[in-house]
Design a protein around this motif. Structure first.
Motif, PDB file in Angstrom:
ATOM      1  N   GLY A 100       1.003  -0.910   0.155  1.00  0.00           N
ATOM      2  CA  GLY A 100       0.200  -0.219  -0.113  1.00  0.00           C
ATOM      3  C   GLY A 100       1.098   1.166   0.123  1.00  0.00           C
ATOM      4  N   GLY A 101       1.412   1.506  -0.989  1.00  0.00           N
ATOM      5  CA  GLY A 101       2.785   2.599  -1.173  1.00  0.00           C
ATOM      6  C   GLY A 101       1.967   3.711  -1.374  1.00  0.00           C
ATOM      7  N   LEU A 102       0.535   3.599  -1.891  1.00  0.00           N
ATOM      8  CA  LEU A 102       0.234   5.041  -1.973  1.00  0.00           C
ATOM      9  C   LEU A 102      -1.442   4.932  -1.649  1.00  0.00           C
ATOM     10  N   THR A 103      -1.972   5.842  -1.136  1.00  0.00           N
ATOM     11  CA  THR A 103      -3.699   5.517  -0.606  1.00  0.00           C
ATOM     12  C   THR A 103      -4.095   4.625  -1.920  1.00  0.00           C
ATOM     13  N   PRO A 104      -4.834   5.577  -2.900  1.00  0.00           N
ATOM     14  CA  PRO A 104      -5.420   4.793  -3.773  1.00  0.00           C
ATOM     15  C   PRO A 104      -4.706   3.361  -4.292  1.00  0.00           C
ATOM     16  N   THR A 123       2.081  -0.683   5.338  1.00  0.00           N
ATOM     17  CA  THR A 123       3.469  -0.241   5.069  1.00  0.00           C
ATOM     18  C   THR A 123       3.039   1.479   4.599  1.00  0.00           C
ATOM     19  N   SER A 124       2.985   1.684   4.581  1.00  0.00           N
ATOM     20  CA  SER A 124       3.088   3.428   3.743  1.00  0.00           C
ATOM     21  C   SER A 124       1.579   4.428   4.034  1.00  0.00           C
ATOM     22  N   ALA A 125       0.890   4.191   3.494  1.00  0.00           N
ATOM     23  CA  ALA A 125      -0.332   4.877   3.425  1.00  0.00           C
ATOM     24  C   ALA A 125      -0.913   5.353   4.328  1.00  0.00           C
ATOM     25  N   GLY A 126      -1.314   6.395   4.612  1.00  0.00           N
ATOM     26  CA  GLY A 126      -1.752   7.257   5.144  1.00  0.00           C
ATOM     27  C   GLY A 126      -2.666   8.159   5.358  1.00  0.00           C
ATOM     28  N   THR A 143      -1.593   8.200  10.277  1.00  0.00           N
ATOM     29  CA  THR A 143      -2.133   8.663   9.687  1.00  0.00           C
ATOM     30  C   THR A 143      -2.034   9.692   9.778  1.00  0.00           C
ATOM     31  N   LEU A 144      -1.984  10.690   8.470  1.00  0.00           N
ATOM     32  CA  LEU A 144      -1.634  12.208   8.385  1.00  0.00           C
ATOM     33  C   LEU A 144      -2.346  13.362   9.323  1.00  0.00           C
ATOM     34  N   PRO A 145      -3.359  12.855   9.845  1.00  0.00           N
ATOM     35  CA  PRO A 145      -4.435  13.645  10.994  1.00  0.00           C
ATOM     36  C   PRO A 145      -3.831  13.336  12.475  1.00  0.00           C
ATOM     37  N   ASP A 169      -3.906  16.282  -3.702  1.00  0.00           N
ATOM     38  CA  ASP A 169      -5.212  16.697  -4.066  1.00  0.00           C
ATOM     39  C   ASP A 169      -5.674  16.048  -4.005  1.00  0.00           C
ATOM     40  N   TYR A 170      -5.242  14.962  -3.116  1.00  0.00           N
ATOM     41  CA  TYR A 170      -5.968  14.078  -2.312  1.00  0.00           C
ATOM     42  C   TYR A 170      -6.332  12.848  -1.468  1.00  0.00           C
ATOM     43  N   GLY A 171      -6.784  11.388  -0.862  1.00  0.00           N
ATOM     44  CA  GLY A 171      -7.084  11.440   0.745  1.00  0.00           C
ATOM     45  C   GLY A 171      -5.995  12.367   1.510  1.00  0.00           C
ATOM     46  N   PRO A 172      -4.465  11.447   1.559  1.00  0.00           N
ATOM     47  CA  PRO A 172      -3.463  12.045   2.548  1.00  0.00           C
ATOM     48  C   PRO A 172      -3.339  13.322   2.590  1.00  0.00           C
ATOM     49  N   GLY A 173      -3.616  14.793   1.428  1.00  0.00           N
ATOM     50  CA  GLY A 173      -3.524  16.040   1.854  1.00  0.00           C
ATOM     51  C   GLY A 173      -5.406  16.117   2.261  1.00  0.00           C
ATOM     52  N   VAL A 221       2.907  22.101   5.024  1.00  0.00           N
ATOM     53  CA  VAL A 221       3.191  21.845   3.752  1.00  0.00           C
ATOM     54  C   VAL A 221       2.956  20.325   3.988  1.00  0.00           C
ATOM     55  N   PHE A 222       1.997  19.451   2.290  1.00  0.00           N
ATOM     56  CA  PHE A 222       2.108  17.499   2.824  1.00  0.00           C
ATOM     57  C   PHE A 222       2.490  17.281   1.263  1.00  0.00           C
ATOM     58  N   LEU A 223       2.905  16.392   1.210  1.00  0.00           N
ATOM     59  CA  LEU A 223       3.506  15.826  -0.148  1.00  0.00           C
ATOM     60  C   LEU A 223       3.814  14.957   0.231  1.00  0.00           C
ATOM     61  N   PRO A 224       3.770  13.687  -1.069  1.00  0.00           N
ATOM     62  CA  PRO A 224       3.856  12.404  -0.668  1.00  0.00           C
ATOM     63  C   PRO A 224       5.484  11.661  -0.676  1.00  0.00           C
ATOM     64  N   SER A 225       6.156  11.195   0.289  1.00  0.00           N
ATOM     65  CA  SER A 225       7.847  10.861  -0.155  1.00  0.00           C
ATOM     66  C   SER A 225       7.857  11.123  -1.750  1.00  0.00           C
ATOM     67  N   GLY A 251       6.617  15.235   7.820  1.00  0.00           N
ATOM     68  CA  GLY A 251       8.045  14.621   7.658  1.00  0.00           C
ATOM     69  C   GLY A 251       7.817  13.621   6.452  1.00  0.00           C
ATOM     70  N   ASP A 252       6.972  13.789   5.554  1.00  0.00           N
ATOM     71  CA  ASP A 252       7.030  12.576   3.890  1.00  0.00           C
ATOM     72  C   ASP A 252       8.046  14.228   2.756  1.00  0.00           C
ATOM     73  N   VAL A 253       7.757  15.777   3.865  1.00  0.00           N
ATOM     74  CA  VAL A 253       8.582  16.223   2.644  1.00  0.00           C
ATOM     75  C   VAL A 253       9.864  16.874   3.190  1.00  0.00           C
ATOM     76  N   ASN A 301      14.478   5.568   5.901  1.00  0.00           N
ATOM     77  CA  ASN A 301      12.880   6.811   5.728  1.00  0.00           C
ATOM     78  C   ASN A 301      12.114   6.100   6.653  1.00  0.00           C
ATOM     79  N   PHE A 302      11.143   7.085   6.910  1.00  0.00           N
ATOM     80  CA  PHE A 302      10.105   6.472   7.490  1.00  0.00           C
ATOM     81  C   PHE A 302       9.364   5.502   6.618  1.00  0.00           C
ATOM     82  N   MET A 303       9.529   5.420   5.692  1.00  0.00           N
ATOM     83  CA  MET A 303       8.863   4.162   4.538  1.00  0.00           C
ATOM     84  C   MET A 303       9.669   3.168   5.042  1.00  0.00           C
ATOM     85  N   SER A 304      11.156   2.799   4.904  1.00  0.00           N
ATOM     86  CA  SER A 304      11.562   1.473   5.796  1.00  0.00           C
ATOM     87  C   SER A 304      11.263   1.045   7.103  1.00  0.00           C
TER      88      SER A 304
HETATM   89  C1  PHB Z   1      -0.251   8.027   1.021  1.00  0.00           C
HETATM   90  O1  PHB Z   1      -0.664   7.962  -0.393  1.00  0.00           O
HETATM   91  O2  PHB Z   1      -1.507   7.775   1.335  1.00  0.00           O
HETATM   92  C2  PHB Z   1       1.022   8.816   1.024  1.00  0.00           C
HETATM   93  C3  PHB Z   1       1.892   8.332   0.733  1.00  0.00           C
HETATM   94  C4  PHB Z   1       3.201   8.873   1.252  1.00  0.00           C
HETATM   95  C5  PHB Z   1       3.453   9.241   1.949  1.00  0.00           C
HETATM   96  C6  PHB Z   1       2.066   9.948   2.802  1.00  0.00           C
HETATM   97  C7  PHB Z   1       1.019   8.749   2.718  1.00  0.00           C
HETATM   98  O3  PHB Z   1       4.510  10.045   2.403  1.00  0.00           O
END
Ligand code: PHB
Length: 391
Positions: A100-104, A123-126, A143-145, A169-173, A221-225, A251-253, A301-304
């Motif tokens: 689950g590298g990204l929410t979708p 493991t990853s999506a938030g 979770t992003l919240p 502009d999607y779920g975690p953002g 700012v939030f942007l994915p890893s 911290g994703d940024v 990083n946090f993904m690992s």
């Molecule tokens: C997500 O798509 O949920 C996602 C992706 C990368 C991140 C955080 C959340 O760093």
């Protein structure tokens, strides 16, 4: 007749089982599906390396079973994730899914997990809603919240009055925007504008111009890893720091994997997150050493750590079930598990199956000639606030 056939089938299965070599019966297969190629390949590289590091450190057997990790590439495309998940469950008899590298991509696996009653460890999506998509989903990222709220607290307590938010502009953002804003405004701050940028191939220039024109004290700012470097470059090029606009973010940024390549413009950035390579603990020291050794010096990083802890969770749950990976029992075992992660103490919320963890406030600083997220404040044992609010 029917009963006879069933008994016949049962004894055939037993007879076949008797002929299998003992080793073949004792394997637990884990299917880890990740973006190993495409724009989010850094996530796949980090998560898979974290999971493998766990197995190198703790061995490949648990509760008398041999653990087999099968890693598959979905290239960041949700249709592929779903197809691979089905294929792994049906053809490979995988007993636990992870990734689950990204929410979708995580959402695409939810119906497969539910129908097949196969546990899925994200493991990853938030995005907060992911664990609500299936009773068979649990999560070792965050979770992003959970990690946006403390940034709002910190900002309000540190003289920041007016903020513009800028998120993918999607779920975690959208979760990040909501929970930063809710917390910051409840403590007296003002969010004058909410800017959303496309997830794919963002050009930040026009959006950064909007931020500049709004003259806030800070931009949140939030942007994915993986996307942070490009953002940091454009933030510097557009002169936002010179205009007196402070950068605060999740911290994703300031992702540790790419932080060094961002150079001086990243210095002083304040972020909230669950893991920093520089986290000071014996568990993290051992982890970083083992990880760097196995990966040519690549920085974890946090993904690992989401990948490492997905294996920690699976091993701990299998110990509890004495090696039985069947879905309902495994999910019961997951609830309330706790362990010491490289990030600090963690546990699985029995009500939501989300992770309860410390969120650290950090500042980007130079340490021994390298850029690091240096922790300076801890918000201890936070639950996902989105689900707490819904109750
Ligand atoms: C997500 O798509 O949920 C996602 C992706 C990368 C991140 C955080 C959340 O760093």
């Amino acid at each position: 007749m029917m009963r006879g056939m069933l008994l016949g089938a049962a004894s055939l299965v037993m007879a076949l089982a008797g002929t299998l070599p003992a080793a073949a019966q004792e394997v637990v297969k884990i299917g880890l599906i990740l973006p190993m190629t495409g724009p989010f390949a850094s996530t796949g590289r980090q998560v898979s390396a974290g999971a493998k590091t766990f197995m190198e450190m703790k061995g490949d057997t648990v509760a008398g079973k041999k653990v087999e990790l099968i890693i598959r590439d979905d290239a960041g495309v949700a249709d592929q994730t779903r197809r691979i998940a089905q294929e792994l469950v049906v053809n490979e008899s995988v007993q636990v899914l992870a990734g689950g590298g990204l929410t979708p991509l995580a959402m695409a696996v939810a119906p497969v997990a539910t129908q097949a009653k196969v546990p899925m460890v994200v493991t990853s999506a938030g995005t907060a809603a992911i664990t609500k998509a299936s009773e068979f989903i649990t999560r070792t990222s965050g979770t992003l919240p959970q990690y946006s709220l403390p940034v709002g607290t910190w900002a309000a307590q540190n003289g920041i009055k007016k903020v513009v938010t800028l998120v993918s502009d999607y779920g975690p953002g959208l979760d990040a925007e909501k929970w930063f804003t809710k917390e910051f405004t409840s403590k007296g701050g003002e969010v004058s504008e909410a800017v959303r940028v496309p997830l794919q191939n963002p050009d930040f220039a026009p959006f950064l111009q909007r931020v500049r024109d709004a003259k806030p004290d800070a931009v949140f700012v939030f942007l994915p890893s993986g996307v942070g470097s490009l953002f940091m470059k454009q933030f510097a090029d557009r002169g936002l720091a010179e205009a007196g606009i402070k950068l605060i973010a999740t911290g994703d940024v300031t992702d540790d994997d790419i932080l060094n390549s961002m150079g001086k413009p990243a210095l002083g950035t304040i972020t909230g997150h669950f893991y920093a390579t520089a986290h000071d603990s014996p568990e993290n020291k051992a982890y970083v050493e083992a990880f760097e050794k196995a990966n040519n010096g690549m920085r974890p990083n946090f993904m690992s750590v989401g990948g490492y802890d997905s294996m920690a969770l699976i091993y701990a749950a299998l110990e509890k079930t004495k090696g039985d990976a069947s879905g309902p029992g495994f999910m019961e075992a997951v609830k309330g598990l706790s362990w010491t992660s490289p990030r600090g103490p963690v546990s699985i919320d029995p009500e939501t199956r989300d992770i309860i963890q410390n969120i650290y406030m950090r500042e980007v600083k130079e340490v021994d000639g390298e850029l690091h997220n240096v922790e300076f404040e801890t918000f201890a044992a936070l639950k996902d606030p989105e689900k707490a609010e819904a109750k």
